[in-house]
Design an enzyme around this catalytic site. Structure first.
Site, PDB file in Angstrom:
ATOM      1  N   GLU A 139      39.887 -77.699 -22.973  1.00  0.00           N
ATOM      2  CA  GLU A 139      39.805 -77.675 -21.513  1.00  0.00           C
ATOM      3  C   GLU A 139      39.313 -79.041 -21.018  1.00  0.00           C
ATOM      4  O   GLU A 139      38.376 -79.608 -21.584  1.00  0.00           O
ATOM      5  CB  GLU A 139      38.820 -76.579 -21.087  1.00  0.00           C
ATOM      6  CG  GLU A 139      38.724 -76.394 -19.573  1.00  0.00           C
ATOM      7  CD  GLU A 139      37.736 -75.299 -19.171  1.00  0.00           C
ATOM      8  OE1 GLU A 139      36.864 -74.952 -20.004  1.00  0.00           O
ATOM      9  OE2 GLU A 139      37.832 -74.800 -18.035  1.00  0.00           O
ATOM     10  N   LYS A 142      43.776 -71.960 -14.166  1.00  0.00           N
ATOM     11  CA  LYS A 142      42.649 -71.095 -14.552  1.00  0.00           C
ATOM     12  C   LYS A 142      42.413 -70.028 -13.490  1.00  0.00           C
ATOM     13  O   LYS A 142      42.244 -70.345 -12.305  1.00  0.00           O
ATOM     14  CB  LYS A 142      41.393 -71.955 -14.738  1.00  0.00           C
ATOM     15  CG  LYS A 142      40.185 -71.208 -15.286  1.00  0.00           C
ATOM     16  CD  LYS A 142      39.044 -72.200 -15.566  1.00  0.00           C
ATOM     17  CE  LYS A 142      37.859 -71.555 -16.248  1.00  0.00           C
ATOM     18  NZ  LYS A 142      36.854 -72.585 -16.660  1.00  0.00           N
ATOM     19  N   CYS A 151      39.319 -70.883 -20.913  1.00  0.00           N
ATOM     20  CA  CYS A 151      37.874 -70.690 -21.043  1.00  0.00           C
ATOM     21  C   CYS A 151      37.393 -69.336 -20.496  1.00  0.00           C
ATOM     22  O   CYS A 151      37.579 -68.323 -21.149  1.00  0.00           O
ATOM     23  CB  CYS A 151      37.134 -71.851 -20.378  1.00  0.00           C
ATOM     24  SG  CYS A 151      35.429 -72.032 -20.986  1.00  0.00           S
TER      25      CYS A 151
END
Lengths: 237, 237
Positions: free
Chosen positions: B20, B92, B133
């Site tokens: 990331e 995300k 994540c």
């Protein structure tokens, strides 16, 4: 496995969780002869739990016993309140099948009929969702209980050595963390001299909503005692 | 993290996963100045990945970079095929917020806008679902990818010390086991001398569909190489 609910720091009501199939050996050959008619009021095992719950003024999540009903056999957990009454009854939803040639073969569906309904019940130790052993492998059930407001999920279980080492710890913690609630498990102890090829993993535990191990046993006989602080759930969320 | 798909025992196409936010420091103050316009074709980072993918004839799951689009900033992962073309783009979905007084405070939503769509894409190394994540904390996303036939889920990540020790291993394994697929993660290495209070956990891994660790790193800089055998998925299921 016993637990106490903590409110304001002072232990109040208590609860006890038993293991999967505790009234007889977990042998597919002999299980049917130990089936008890719970709905018909002819279950000596449930009568005993009711008597103890009432005498001790506790909630009992009574592990499971083979339940005979309409000619079929279920793997059934009764939840009993401090008045000795049955508050809920869970029939194992996901029957366990394993076939690892040379290691272990086990087909629960040869003997049991699967249940059809999830089970969630309000008790003096909180709102409890029930799953039996292999039910823990299915995240959807735990998510359903979370969505219905469960504080804890009780899984009476009997994992074996093949799946225990890989999955037991992982399953308990991930159900707790993913749903931010308590998970309580109770397994039989391991009998290294057992003649069965189904060797028990053990390791009954109380897991907190962040995946923390609050209390746990090894594979020997033990009583695990832990405190469940409901305020932890709100803190985590 | 690099992986090779194995078919019939012979390694064929390869894939590489990055971490990331790899094109700049993960600092909320400076991130906006590193935003790149991917849709407008003005992203030097993605251009570089495309060039490498085409030259090496590999699939690249390009970690994530800050993407500038219509005046907003997204945390975005591009999947690039062996022809150098962008095959998919994941923004995300679940932005990370943490506030542990005296330990760590972090609000990603001050800087980023959340994405709106899950991302699943067919590549030469299999059908891949993408999460970035904190997306790994949400079991629903992984279950959605499983239901759409994913062979693996790639999570470019940057867990910190607070959540890493408790959750990193657990999350990777439970997503793999619950959905019976491969999980691949890539984290930055830890810099013990970093001035940021966001200390990286590390431990990039390739996890198999039974929760087994096929390959993993420590917290230092490393390239993790593992083989993904799709037939394992059918064996497990």
């Amino acid at each position: 496995m016993t637990s106490r609910k903590v409110a304001g720091g002072a232990p109040s009501d208590g609860g006890v969780l038993f293991q999967e199939i505790w009234n007889c050996p977990y042998s597919m050959e002999t299980l049917p002869s130990h089936g008890e008619d719970i709905d018909g009021g002819a279950s000596p095992s449930v009568s005993m739990l009711s008597e103890v719950a009432a005498r001790r003024r506790i909630t009992i999540v009574g592990g499971s016993i083979p339940e005979r009903s309409s000619g079929r056999l279920f793997n059934t957990c009764c939840v009993i309140g401090p008045d000795g009454q049955i508050k809920a009854k869970h029939r194992k939803l996901h029957l366990f099948e394993i076939d690892i040639p040379g290691d272990i073969t086990f087909r629960e569906s040869d003997t049991f009929t699967a249940g059809q309904e999830p089970t969630i019940v309000d008790t003096d130790v909180g709102r409890i969702g029930i799953g039996i052993c292999h039910d823990i492998r299915f995240p959807e059930l735990a998510m359903l209980y979370r969505s219905r407001g469960a504080h804890l999920i009780c899984y009476p279980s009997a994992f074996n050595m093949s799946t225990g080492q890989l999955l037991w710890d992982l399953m308990q913690k991930s159900r707790a963390v993913d749903n931010q609630l308590f998970v309580v498990t109770c397994s039989p102890a391991r009998d290294p001299n057992a003649e069965s090829d189904y060797m028990i993993w053990g390791h009954s535990s109380l897991i907190g909503p962040f995946g923390e191990v609050i209390a746990t046993a090894g594979h020997e006989e033990a009583t695990v005692v832990g405190e469940i602080d409901h305020s932890m759930i709100q803190t985590i969320r």
